[in-house]
Design a protein around this motif. Structure first.
Motif, short mmCIF file in Angstrom:
data_model
loop_
_atom_site.label_atom_id
_atom_site.label_comp_id
_atom_site.label_asym_id
_atom_site.label_seq_id
_atom_site.Cartn_x
_atom_site.Cartn_y
_atom_site.Cartn_z
N ASN A 151 28.19 -4.16 31.83
CA ASN A 151 27.20 -4.41 30.65
C ASN A 151 26.45 -5.71 30.72
OD1 ASN A 151 29.51 -5.96 30.24
ND2 ASN A 151 29.47 -5.48 27.93
N ASP A 152 26.98 -6.54 31.87
CA ASP A 152 26.11 -7.81 32.49
C ASP A 152 24.74 -7.65 33.02
OD1 ASP A 152 25.24 -10.34 33.62
OD2 ASP A 152 27.28 -10.69 34.18
N PRO A 153 23.59 -7.94 32.32
CA PRO A 153 22.35 -7.34 32.76
C PRO A 153 21.89 -8.38 34.15
CG PRO A 153 22.12 -8.58 30.76
CD PRO A 153 23.45 -8.44 30.88
N LYS A 158 23.69 5.29 28.01
CA LYS A 158 23.94 4.10 28.05
C LYS A 158 22.93 3.16 27.06
CE LYS A 158 26.43 3.10 32.33
NZ LYS A 158 26.60 2.12 33.36
N ARG A 159 21.96 3.78 27.19
CA ARG A 159 20.78 3.17 26.18
C ARG A 159 21.16 3.53 24.89
NH1 ARG A 159 17.69 4.47 31.00
NH2 ARG A 159 15.84 3.50 31.20
N LEU A 160 21.62 4.59 24.48
CA LEU A 160 22.40 5.08 23.31
C LEU A 160 23.47 4.34 22.93
CD1 LEU A 160 21.90 9.05 23.50
CD2 LEU A 160 20.19 7.31 22.84
N ILE A 161 24.40 3.98 23.76
CA ILE A 161 25.24 3.02 23.23
C ILE A 161 25.03 1.87 22.96
CG2 ILE A 161 27.39 1.65 24.22
CD1 ILE A 161 28.10 4.73 23.68
N VAL A 162 24.10 1.19 23.53
CA VAL A 162 22.95 0.04 23.10
C VAL A 162 22.71 0.04 21.69
CG1 VAL A 162 21.02 -1.72 23.45
CG2 VAL A 162 22.53 -0.85 25.52
N GLY A 163 22.06 1.16 21.43
CA GLY A 163 21.57 1.59 20.03
C GLY A 163 22.66 1.80 18.97
N GLY A 164 23.66 1.67 19.27
CA GLY A 164 24.64 1.62 18.22
C GLY A 164 25.51 3.03 18.15
N LEU A 176 27.31 0.56 39.33
CA LEU A 176 27.10 0.23 37.58
C LEU A 176 28.45 0.06 37.21
CD1 LEU A 176 24.92 3.69 37.60
CD2 LEU A 176 24.23 1.26 37.28
N THR A 177 29.35 -0.50 38.11
CA THR A 177 30.82 -0.62 37.32
C THR A 177 31.08 -2.27 37.26
OG1 THR A 177 31.24 1.47 38.74
CG2 THR A 177 33.10 -0.03 37.76
N LYS A 178 31.98 -2.49 36.26
CA LYS A 178 32.68 -3.81 36.20
C LYS A 178 33.45 -4.31 37.25
CE LYS A 178 32.13 -5.14 31.19
NZ LYS A 178 32.75 -5.55 30.12
N LYS A 179 33.54 -5.39 37.62
CA LYS A 179 34.26 -5.91 38.66
C LYS A 179 36.00 -6.08 38.10
CE LYS A 179 30.88 -8.64 41.02
NZ LYS A 179 30.24 -10.02 41.25
N PHE A 204 16.04 0.04 31.88
CA PHE A 204 17.58 -0.07 31.35
C PHE A 204 18.01 -1.45 31.62
CE2 PHE A 204 21.94 -0.01 33.43
CZ PHE A 204 22.54 0.55 32.55
N LEU A 205 17.47 -2.15 32.36
CA LEU A 205 17.89 -3.60 32.31
C LEU A 205 17.58 -4.22 31.02
CD1 LEU A 205 16.88 -4.82 35.98
CD2 LEU A 205 19.29 -4.45 34.88
N ASN A 206 16.28 -3.97 30.45
CA ASN A 206 15.93 -4.37 29.27
C ASN A 206 16.89 -4.18 28.09
OD1 ASN A 206 13.77 -5.74 27.53
ND2 ASN A 206 13.87 -3.67 26.53
N ALA A 207 17.35 -2.91 28.19
CA ALA A 207 18.39 -2.43 27.02
C ALA A 207 19.89 -3.17 27.27
CB ALA A 207 18.64 -0.77 27.45
N LEU A 208 20.17 -3.38 28.43
CA LEU A 208 21.38 -4.18 28.88
C LEU A 208 21.09 -5.72 28.18
CD1 LEU A 208 22.74 -3.38 32.17
CD2 LEU A 208 23.44 -2.51 30.02
#
Length: 521
Positions: A446-448, A261-267, A415-418, A476-480
């Motif tokens: 994706n909501d930190p 997921k950090r890599l998704i944050v990285g684009g 770790l899942t969206k509501k 990980f929270l910082n990445a989000l």
């Protein structure tokens, strides 16, 4: 004493010791004569057994005959180069019949009958061949022909011992059947049981085709750390180790999720990893403490997109690797060709257990129903936990054909969206086939701020004694907080997938080297 017959793997230890000594004596004789096979460093292997069978029409060589109609002995140098074959492998059987003999050579692809004669090899080389043992690794040169019975074989013109086998193989008629020995000595298992080798060839093909499928969908394969400070991404007990250079405790990863997921944050947008993960748990027919997991993440899609990808990939793998979407497993035929069924977790419980948890409002009501139905739970469990317990108790065993189980309780999905329409549930699914969970997927949270609150709840569970609870991961929270786009993610247990597509009864049958208790324990 000659040792030309295979030996039963259950032979008394003194017999095995005697036969080993015979083979060591033969090796000593060869070494004393300056013909140590272990000093041979290479062999020019031009063909494998399957290639010879597949191309027999072009490889076949028919020697000329004399006036009496008998085949003429043709020197190796006079055989056309396009007809020459050179193959290498393990000698699995031998029948010596005076001046001529038959043997079977086994290589990567299968077995090939060899015709070996004194007229072709010469007296000394033929005598050496007669002293060779079952299990010895040999190289042969000659030409392909068909025997009077129609069997494709190789007429040997040159034979060399490449490696001496000092331990007798199991007896050929009974093979290697002891399950414990098969797993501990997989190298012998692969030699003696052709179906085992085929299983692992198919496993390799499955992983290769997964990569091909994802490459066609523009996914990038990446690698992430195995030694981590915080083993997150799943509910599991980790293994611990000590990093000497840093003098710090580390854990072996239990999941691939948080780094991907950090890599998704990285684009990177579409990433996947196939790798080993480690969970400090027991073993059974579907679990091994180290196993192969694939996780993938795709930006700008959700769990519906992951369902489409999963169904398409399973169908593709069946067609490519098995040649059909009708997959036999045990007494069932698994149909991967038709659309997979979709059920919410609550609907599955309603269907198979007769309880509608959509009408249950409180934890106390859920616990009361659990007591009534004999479902065990802990004091800390919430309604969401009890829904999951009901599903495991009453539903999993009914899910033979491919079924997506969707919309899990929030309590078991940190770790899942509501779901916008129902905040007690999340956009998550698991695929079940043959009663097994085959994968687990989310619309990724994706909501930190929400993620921090859920990590805090997991920390509280850990403090209450839950050894499988996740812990807050600040990086990980910082990445989000940097920002992660809407993302769909999924994890697949590769070993269970291999079990399904190879009709294997247990996970150890698809792991080359499964975890076993040490013999000295």
């Amino acid at each position: 004493m000659a040792d030309n017959n295979q030996q039963n793997n259950n032979a008394p230890q003194e017999d095995v010791g005697r036969l080993r000594q015979v083979r060591r004596d033969k090796l000593s004789e060869l070494q004393a004569a300056g013909r140590d096979p272990f000093k041979i460093v290479k062999y020019d292997q031009t063909h494998h057994t399957k290639e010879i069978r597949d191309n027999f029409d072009s490889l076949e060589f028919v020697p000329p005959v004399d006036e009496e109609g008998k085949a003429v002995v043709v020197p190796l140098s006079d055989i056309p180069s396009e007809k020459l074959v050179s193959l290498a492998g393990r000698m699995m059987s031998k029948r010596v019949m005076g001046k001529a003999s038959f043997a079977n050579l086994q290589d990567r692809d299968g077995r090939m009958q060899l015709y070996v004669s004194r007229n072709d090899l010469g007296d000394e080389a033929y005598a050496d061949f007669k002293k060779m043992d079952i299990g010895d690794i040999i190289g042969v040169k000659g030409f392909a022909f068909r025997t009077k019975t129609g069997e494709i074989s190789v007429h040997v013109k040159e034979l060399v011992l490449l490696s001496k086998s000092l331990m007798p193989l199991p007896e050929k008629f009974h093979g290697l059947t002891d399950t414990e020995i098969r797993y501990r000595q997989r190298y012998v298992d692969l030699i003696m049981n052709e179906d085992v080798k085929e299983t692992f060839k198919k496993r390799s093909a499955i992983i290769r085709e997964i990569r091909n499928f994802l490459a066609d969908r523009d996914f990038m394969e990446v690698e992430t750390p195995m030694l981590v400070e915080n083993a997150g991404g799943a509910a599991a007990r980790p293994f611990f180790t000590h990093y000497n250079a840093l003098d710090e405790e580390r854990k072996l990863r239990i999941s691939l999720e948080l780094y991907l997921k950090r890599l998704i944050v990285g684009g990177m947008e579409r990433v996947f990893e196939i790798g080993r993960v480690f969970r400090n748990e027991g073993t059974d027919t579907r679990h091994n403490p180290e196993f192969t997991l694939m996780e993938l993440y795709q930006a700008y899609t959700d769990y519906e997109g992951m369902m489409e990808l999963t169904e398409s990939m399973f169908r593709y793998l069946a067609e490519k690797v098995c040649g059909t979407t009708q997959i036999p497993y045990g007494d069932n035929i698994i149909d991967l060709g038709k659309p997979f069924e979709r059920l919410t977790m609550n609907d599955a419980i309603k269907k198979y257990a007769g309880v509608d948890f959509d009408t249950v409002k409180t934890d106390e009501e859920a616990k009361a129903i659990a007591k009534e139905r004999g479902v065990e739970f802990e004091d800390r469990h919430t309604k969401g936990d009890i829904i999951n317990l009901f599903f495991e108790e009453f539903c999993e065993e009914k899910l033979i054909q491919p079924t997506f189980i969707m919309d899990h309780p929030l309590a078991i999905s940190p770790l899942t969206k509501k779901k916008p329409s129902d905040p007690e549930k999340v956009e998550r699914f698991e695929l079940f086939i043959n009663t097994w969970e085959m994968c687990n997927a989310y619309s990724e949270l994706n909501d930190p701020i929400d993620q921090r609150e859920r990590f805090a709840a997991q920390d509280a569970n850990a403090a209450a004694g839950d050894e499988e609870a996740e812990h807050t991961d600040e990086d990980f929270l910082n990445a989000l907080e940097i920002g992660m786009p809407p993302t769909g993610g999924i994890g697949y247990g590769i070993d269970r997938l291999c079990m399904l597509l190879t009709n294997s009864a247990g996970i150890r049958d698809v792991l080359l080297f499964p975890t076993l208790k040490s013999l000295d324990k």
